[in-house]
Motif scaffolding. Structure first.
Motif, PDB file in Angstrom:
ATOM      1  N   TYR A   1      -1.036   5.178  -6.105  1.00 58.53           N
ATOM      2  CA  TYR A   1      -0.680   4.119  -5.018  1.00 58.53           C
ATOM      3  C   TYR A   1      -1.943   2.962  -5.381  1.00 58.53           C
ATOM      4  O   TYR A   1      -3.129   3.383  -5.861  1.00 58.53           O
TER       5      TYR A   1
ATOM      6  N   HIS B   1      -4.362   1.935  -3.510  1.00 58.87           N
ATOM      7  CA  HIS B   1      -5.884   1.938  -3.329  1.00 58.87           C
ATOM      8  C   HIS B   1      -6.402   3.089  -4.043  1.00 58.87           C
ATOM      9  O   HIS B   1      -7.549   3.299  -3.967  1.00 58.87           O
ATOM     10  N   GLN B   2      -5.416   3.620  -5.026  1.00 64.01           N
ATOM     11  CA  GLN B   2      -6.444   4.579  -5.757  1.00 64.01           C
ATOM     12  C   GLN B   2      -6.825   3.817  -7.101  1.00 64.01           C
ATOM     13  O   GLN B   2      -7.802   4.414  -8.076  1.00 64.01           O
TER      14      GLN B   2
ATOM     15  N   PRO C   1       0.767  -1.273   0.186  1.00 63.91           N
ATOM     16  CA  PRO C   1       0.115   0.181  -0.016  1.00 63.91           C
ATOM     17  C   PRO C   1       0.883   1.333  -0.081  1.00 63.91           C
ATOM     18  O   PRO C   1       0.409   2.325  -0.198  1.00 63.91           O
ATOM     19  N   LEU C   2       2.011   1.140   0.247  1.00 60.64           N
ATOM     20  CA  LEU C   2       2.767   2.232   0.585  1.00 60.64           C
ATOM     21  C   LEU C   2       3.711   2.869  -0.691  1.00 60.64           C
ATOM     22  O   LEU C   2       4.617   3.523  -0.831  1.00 60.64           O
ATOM     23  N   MET C   3       3.714   1.746  -1.923  1.00 61.19           N
ATOM     24  CA  MET C   3       4.662   1.943  -2.878  1.00 61.19           C
ATOM     25  C   MET C   3       3.870   2.069  -4.014  1.00 61.19           C
ATOM     26  O   MET C   3       2.840   1.518  -4.256  1.00 61.19           O
TER      27      MET C   3
END
Ligand code: ATP
Ligand code: SF4
Ligand code: MG
Lengths: 316, 328, 303
Positions: B151, B153-154, B105-107
C-alpha cells in the motif's frame, strides 16, 4: 496491529471499570435511603432492616462494590423488586427485542443514509443536494417520540396499514412475518436521526475525498468519472464511515428508549423507564450496566473493524 | 520541414468563479510542444501554471471559456467526455506534485498502476499486474515484484513518486504533464526523480511539459521554456537562449532573483511588488506596475505575444515583431 | 507585564487572520448572508419574546380546567389551537410551556458549558497528568449512550424537571470538554502563548487573557449546536414521565398528555410537536450557520 489491539482492549477494560463504579454509585448517590424509597412509605422498620442487610448495604462501600462486581461477573445482577425475579434473564430477553429494533433501524439508516449522502455529494450544490440537506436538518430536529405518534395516527389509525404497537399481535403464535410488520414503523422512526447523520457525514466525507489528489490522479489516468466515484471515492468514504458506527449505536440505543415507549416495544429502554418510575433499582442498575457494556464493546469492535479495513492502521 | 507540434494551444482562457469575482487563471495562452521535447513552464505562484495543465486535460474545476487545445491535430475541447477519457492516461498523462496524496491509500500500488492498463490496453487483471511490476522495475523501484502488493503508506516519498511516474508512463503516452513533480521531495531525491524523468523521456520519446519553480531544473532538463505571468505566457524560447539573453523584463527579473539565473558575482535581486490580484488587471501591460522598463504607453496598451526571431516569442511593447521563423 | 499577553493581542490575532479579506468574507457578513441561519434566529427571537411576555399577553389561563370544552379542535372561536383533555387552552399552554422548555435548555447548557469549559481548558492548557485523568473520566461518561446516562442520573436523583435538567447538563459536559480542549490545543500552538510564557505571565493570566477570549467563537458554535438537542431531550424525559411533573408542564409533558387521546384529538400532539420541531430546527440552522461562518473546522459527528 497486535499492539493496537492490546491497547484498545486495555482501555476498554479501564472504561468498563469506570462504568461499573459509576453504575454502582448511582444507587448510593440517591438522596435518602434507597431501601426506604424502594419499599415505600408503608414499609415496616423490620422489613427495611431485613432488605438492607440482604442487599449488604450495611457493609463499607468498597466491600459492597467488590461483592457487587464479582456477582455481576458471575451473571448475578440481583432480583427485581417489582417482578421478584432475577434481573439478568429479564434484562437479556428485553435487550434482545431492543437489538432486533436497533439492527433493523441501522440497516435502514445506513442504506438510505449512504444513498442520500452519495447523491448529495455527486450533485454538490445542486437542487438535490439542497433538498437532502433540508431533509436531514428536519430529521435531526424531529423528536422520535413525536414522529412515532404521528406515524401511529397516520398509518395505524387512519390508513390501518400497520399495527400501532407491540412486537407481535396479542393473539396467535409469533412468526417472522408478524415481527416484520410490527417492526416497520418503530424501526423507521428510530432510523430517522441516524440516517440524517450518516447522510451528512457521507456527503462531507465524499466531498473531501473527491477533492483529494488521488481522485484527480485517477481521472488523469482515464478512469471514467463514475468508476472513480465507485472505486476510489466510495471505498475511502466507507472506511471513514466505520468510525461513525459507535456513534450511531449510541444514537440508536438512546433513541430506542423513546421509540419503545411510544410503540410499546418490549425492549430494555421501555423496561428501564418503567423501572425508574417504580423505583426498581436493581433493574435500572443492571440495565444501565448491560447497555453501557455492550456500547463499550461496540466501540471496541468499531475500532478493530476500522483497523482491519484501513491498511494504514493494519501494519502499525 | 519542421515537425508538426504534438500539442498546440491557442488563445486558451480558463476562469474561476470566486467570492472576489472572476479569476482569469489562464488568460489567452499560446504554447507549442513538439514530439519528444521537454518544455518547462516557470512563473510565480498563482501565475496559472497548474490551471493551464489541468485545462489541457480538461480536468480543471474552472470554466474553459475560449481557445483551442489541439492534440495531434484534433481540438480536445470539442471531444465528448468519453473520448477525452480515452485520451487521458493513454496519450496524455499527468502526474502531480504531492506523492503522499496522489495515490489512493486503500489500493495496492500494483492495482493503481494497472488501472490505466486495464482501461486503455484492455489488459486482464493478471496481465496488468505483471506489466505493473515491469513498469516499477523500469523506474528502478527495488524489489518491484513484491512491491506491487504494497500500500502507498509503506513506501517513502521518493518511492511513491517513482510509482506515480510509472503510472503516468504505463501506456507510453505522447505527452506527460508533470506539475511540480519534485517540490514535495528532499533535495537528493529531487535530482533522482528528475534524472528518472529525462531517462524515461529518452527511452520512450515522450514529450514532457514540466511545471516547476526551479530555474536550475529548467536549465538542466528543458529544451524550451515558457515563462508565465498573470495567466499569460510572457516569453518563450529555447532554454539556453532565454537564459543567456532574456527578452521580457519579467524574465530578466526572475533570472536575477534566483541563484541559477543571475550572472556570477551578481547579488540576488527579488522582483519588487506583488503579482496582480485576481480581478485587478486593468488595461495595459499586466506587468507594468512592477516593470523597471515601463513606459507611459504600457499603462494602457496591452502587448501581444509576438515573434522576435530565433523561434522566440515575448509579450512586451519594447520588442519588435519579426516574420515568423521556425525554431532552429 | 509583557505587551504580548495583553488582551488586545488575542484580538489582533483574530483580526490578523482576517486582514486583507474583503468585508464580505468576515464571519458576521457570512452569517447574515446565510438565509436559513437568519430564519432560525428570527424563530428563536420570536419564541423567546413570546415566552418572556407570556404573563402580559392576552392569553387564557393555561391551567384553567373547563370540562365542558374538552378536546376542542383548532380554530374554535375561543381556542385558536384547540383545547386539551381537560379543556385547557393549548395556545396558552404552549407559550407558558415555552418558558419551561427554554429555561431548562438554557440552564442545562449553561451548567454543561461552564463545567465542560473548565475541564477542557485545564486539560488542554496543563496537559500531562491532569489531561490524562480528565480525559479518562470523560471516556467513562462517553461509555454511556447519552440518554442512558441521563436516565441513570434521573433514577438516582428521582424524576422531576430540575433533576432532568441536572442530568442533561452532566451528560453534555463531555461534549463541551472535548471540543473546548481541542480548541485550546490549537490556540496553544500559536506563538504568542509561548511568548507570554517566556515573558513570565502567570498561568491564570494567560488563561484569562489569551486562551479564553479565543474560546468565545468555538463556544458560541458549540452552544447553538447543542441547545436544540437539549430542548428535544428535556421534552423526551418529560414525555416518558421522568421530567416535568404536574402541575408544571412543558412541551414534552403536553405530548405525553395528548398521547392518550391521539385517536380522538390528534391536534393535542400536533401542536406541541410542531413547536418543538420549529424551535429545534431554528437552533440547528443557526448553529450550522454559525459554525460555517466562525469555525468551519468543527464538522459533522461532533454529536
Ligand atoms: N479552484 C479554484 N477556484 C478559484 N480560483 C482558483 C482555483 N484554482 C486556482 N485558482 C486561481 O487561479 C490562479 C492560478 O492558479 P494556479 O494554481 O494555476 O497557479 P500556479 O501557477 O500553479 O501556482 P503554484 O506555483 O502555487 O502552483 C490563482 O489566482 C488561483 O487563486
Ligand atoms: S510592455 Fe511595458 S510594462 Fe510590460 S513588460 Fe514591456 S516594458 Fe514592461
Ligand atoms: Mg500549481
Amino acid at each position: 496491529m497486535r499492539r493496537y489491539i492490546t491497547q484498545r482492549l486495555l482501555s476498554a477494560v479501564i472504561v468498563l471499570f469506570g462504568v461499573s463504579i459509576l453504575v454502582f454509585m448511582v444507587l448510593h448517590l440517591t438522596p435518602g435511603d434507597p431501601v426506604e424509597i424502594m419499599l415505600g412509605p408503608t414499609a415496616r422498620p423490620g422489613d427495611i432492616e431485613r432488605l438492607r442487610a440482604e442487599l449488604g448495604l450495611t457493609d463499607p462501600l468498597p466491600v459492597q462494590y467488590v461483592r457487587w462486581v464479582s456477582r455481576a461477573l458471575q451473571g448475578d445482577l440481583g432480583r427485581s423488586i417489582q417482578l421478584n425475579r432475577p434481573v439478568l434473564p429479564e434484562l437479556l430477553s428485553r435487550f434482545q427485542a431492543t437489538l432486533i429494533l436497533a439492527v433493523a433501524a441501522a440497516i435502514i439508516a445506513f442504506s438510505l443514509g449512504l444513498l442520500l449522502g452519495v447523491i448529495s455529494a455527486v450533485n454538490h450544490n445542486k437542487l438535490v443536494d439542497r433538498v437532502v440537506a433540508g431533509f436531514a436538518m428536519l430529521a435531526v430536529s424531529m423528536p422520535a417520540f413525536w414522529v412515532g405518534m404521528i406515524g401511529i395516527v397516520v398509518f395505524a389509525v387512519n390508513l390501518r396499514w400497520l399495527p400501532a404497537s407491540g412486537m407481535y399481535p396479542p393473539q396467535g403464535a409469533p412468526s417472522w412475518g408478524k415481527l416484520l410488520v410490527h417492526l416497520i414503523m418503530p424501526a423507521t422512526t428510530l432510523a430517522l436521526v441516524p440516517m440524517a447523520v450518516i447522510a451528512r457525514f457521507t456527503r462531507s466525507q465524499m466531498l473531501e475525498v473527491l477533492g483529494q489528489e488521488f481522485v484527480l490522479t485517477a481521472r488523469a489516468k482515464g478512469v471514467p468519472r463514475a468508476r472513480v466515484i465507485v472505486d476510489h471515492a466510495f471505498g475511502n468514504t466507507l472506511v471513514a464511515l466505520i468510525t461513525l458506527l459507535g456513534l450511531e449505536a449510541g444514537i440508536l440505543l438512546a433513541g430506542a428508549v423513546y421509540v419503545e415507549t411510544v410503540f410499546a416495544w418490549p425492549g430494555i429502554g421501555s423496561l428501564m423507564v418503567e423501572a425508574i418510575l417504580k423505583r426498581d433499582f436493581p433493574i435500572v442498575q443492571g440495565g444501565v450496566l448491560v447497555i453501557a457494556t455492550s456500547y463499550v464493546l461496540i466501540n471496541l469492535l468499531t475500532d478493530l473493524l476500522h483497523a482491519a479495513a484501513d491498511p494504514r492502521i493494519r501494519v502499525t | 520541414m519542421p515537425p508538426e507540434p504534438i500539442l498546440r494551444v491557442r488563445g486558451l482562457k480558463t476562469q474561476f468563479q470566486s467570492a472576489a469575482g472572476v479569476v482569469r487563471a489562464v488568460d489567452g495562452v499560446d504554447l507549442d510542444i513538439y514530439p519528444g521535447e521537454i518544455v518547462g513552464i516557470v512563473g510565480e505562484s498563482g501565475s496559472g501554471k497548474s490551471a493551464l495543465a489541468y485545462s489541457i486535460l480538461r480536468l480543471t474545476s474552472g470554466r474553459i471559456v475560449a481557445g483551442e487545445v489541439q492534440f495531434r491535430g484534433q481540438n480536445v475541447l470539442e471531444l465528448r467526455e468519453a473520448e477525452m477519457e480515452k485520451l487521458r492516461g493513454d496519450r496524455i498523462a499527468m502526474i502531480f506534485q504531492d506523492p503522499m496524496t496522489s495515490l489512493n491509500p486503500l489500493m495496492r500500488i500494483g492495482t493503481q498502476i494497472g488501472e490505466a492498463l486495464r482501461y486503455h490496453l484492455r489488459l486482464g487483471r493478471r496481465a496488468a499486474a505483471a506489466k505493473a511490476a515491469a513498469l516499477l522495475q523500469a523506474v528502478h523501484l527495488p524489489d518491484a515484484e513484491r512491491r506491487v502488493h504494497d500500500y502507498p503508506h509503506q513506501l517513502s516519498g521518493g518511492q511513491r513518486q517513482r510509482v506515480v511516474i510509472a503510472m503516468g508512463m504505463s501506456c507510453t503516452p505522447d505527452l506527460l504533464i508533470a506539475d511540480e513533480p519534485t517540490t514535495a521531495l528532499d533535495v537528493t531525491i529531487q535530482s533522482q526523480i528528475l534524472n528518472l524523468i529525462s531517462e524515461t523521456r529518452q527511452r520512450t520519446s515522450t514529450a514532457v511539459l514540466l511545471i516547476t519553480h526551479d530555474l536550475g531544473v529548467v536549465a538542466q532538463l528543458c529544451d524550451r521554456v515558457a515563462v508565465m505571468y498573470a495567466g499569460q505566457v510572457v516569453e518563450q524560447g529555447r532554454t539556453a537562449d532565454v537564459f543567456a539573453d532574456p527578452q521580457h523584463p519579467y524574465t530578466i527579473g526572475l533570472l536575477r532573483s534566483t541563484p541559477h539565473g543571475r550572472r556570477r558575482g551578481e547579488p540576488l535581486r527579488p522582483i519588487p511588488g506583488q503579482p496582480p490580484r485576481p480581478g485587478e488587471i486593468a488595461a495595459g501591460c499586466p506587468f507594468a506596475p512592477r516593470c523597471h522598463l515601463a513606459e507611459a504607453r504600457c499603462q494602457h496598451q496591452a502587448p501581444d505575444l509576438i515573434h522576435i526571431g530565433g523561434g522566440r516569442q515575448a509579450r512586451c511593447l519594447l520588442r519588435t515583431e519579426v516574420a515568423y521563423e521556425p525554431a532552429p | 507585564m509583557s505587551e504580548i499577553s495583553s488582551p488586545t493581542s488575542a484580538a489582533n490575532q483574530v483580526a490578523g487572520a482576517y486582514a486583507g479579506r474583503r468585508a464580505a468574507d468576515m464571519p458576521l457578513a457570512r452569517l447574515v448572508r446565510n438565509r436559513m441561519a437568519m430564519l432560525g434566529l428570527a424563530v428563536i427571537v420570536v419564541v423567546t419574546m413570546l415566552a418572556l411576555l407570556a404573563p402580559v399577553l392576552p392569553l387564557a389561563d393555561p391551567n384553567a380546567i373547563n370540562t365542558s370544552a374538552r378536546l376542542k379542535p383548532p380554530g374554535s372561536p375561543d381556542a385558536v389551537l384547540g383545547t386539551d383533555q381537560l379543556g385547557r387552552d393549548i395556545l396558552s399552554r404552549l407559550i407558558w410551556g415555552a418558558r419551561v422548555s427554554l429555561l431548562v435548555a438554557v440552564l442545562a447548557a449553561g451548567i454543561a458549558l461552564s463545567i465542560g469549559t473548565l475541564i477542557g481548558v485545564l486539560a488542554g492548557y496543563f496537559g500531562g497528568l491532569i489531561d490524562n485523568v480528565f480525559m479518562r473520566l470523560i471516556d467513562v461518561l462517553l461509555a454511556f449512550p447519552y440518554v442512558l446516562l441521563a436516565i441513570a442520573l434521573v433514577s438516582a436523583l428521582g424524576p422531576g424537571l430540575i433533576n432532568a435538567m441536572i442530568a442533561i447538563a452532566i451528560v453534555n459536559i463531555s461534549f463541551y470538554a472535548r471540543n473546548v480542549r481541542s480548541a485550546v490545543l490549537s490556540v496553544m500552538s500559536m506563538e504568542y502563548i509561548d511568548a507570554a510564557r517566556a515573558a513570565g505571565a502567570s498561568h491564570l493570566r494567560i488563561i484569562a487573557l489569551d486562551i479564553l477570549p479565543n474560546m468565545i467563537a468555538p463556544i458560541m458554535v458549540l452552544v447553538s449546536l447543542n441547545i436544540g438537542w437539549m430542548v428535544t431531550e428535556t421534552a423526551g424525559l418529560s414525555f416518558v414521565g421522568l421530567g416535568a411533573q404536574p402541575p408544571t408542564s412543558d412541551w414534552g409533558s403536553m405530548l405525553a398528555d395528548g398521547r392518550r387521546f391521539i385517536l380522538v384529538a390528534p391536534h393535542a400532539i400536533m401542536m406541541p410537536g410542531i413547536a418543538i420541531v420549529l424551535l429545534v430546527f431554528a437552533f440547528n440552522s443557526l448553529g450550522d450557520g454559525l459554525r460555517d461562518a466562525l469555525d468551519p473546522r468543527l464538522r459533522e459527528g461532533g454529536r
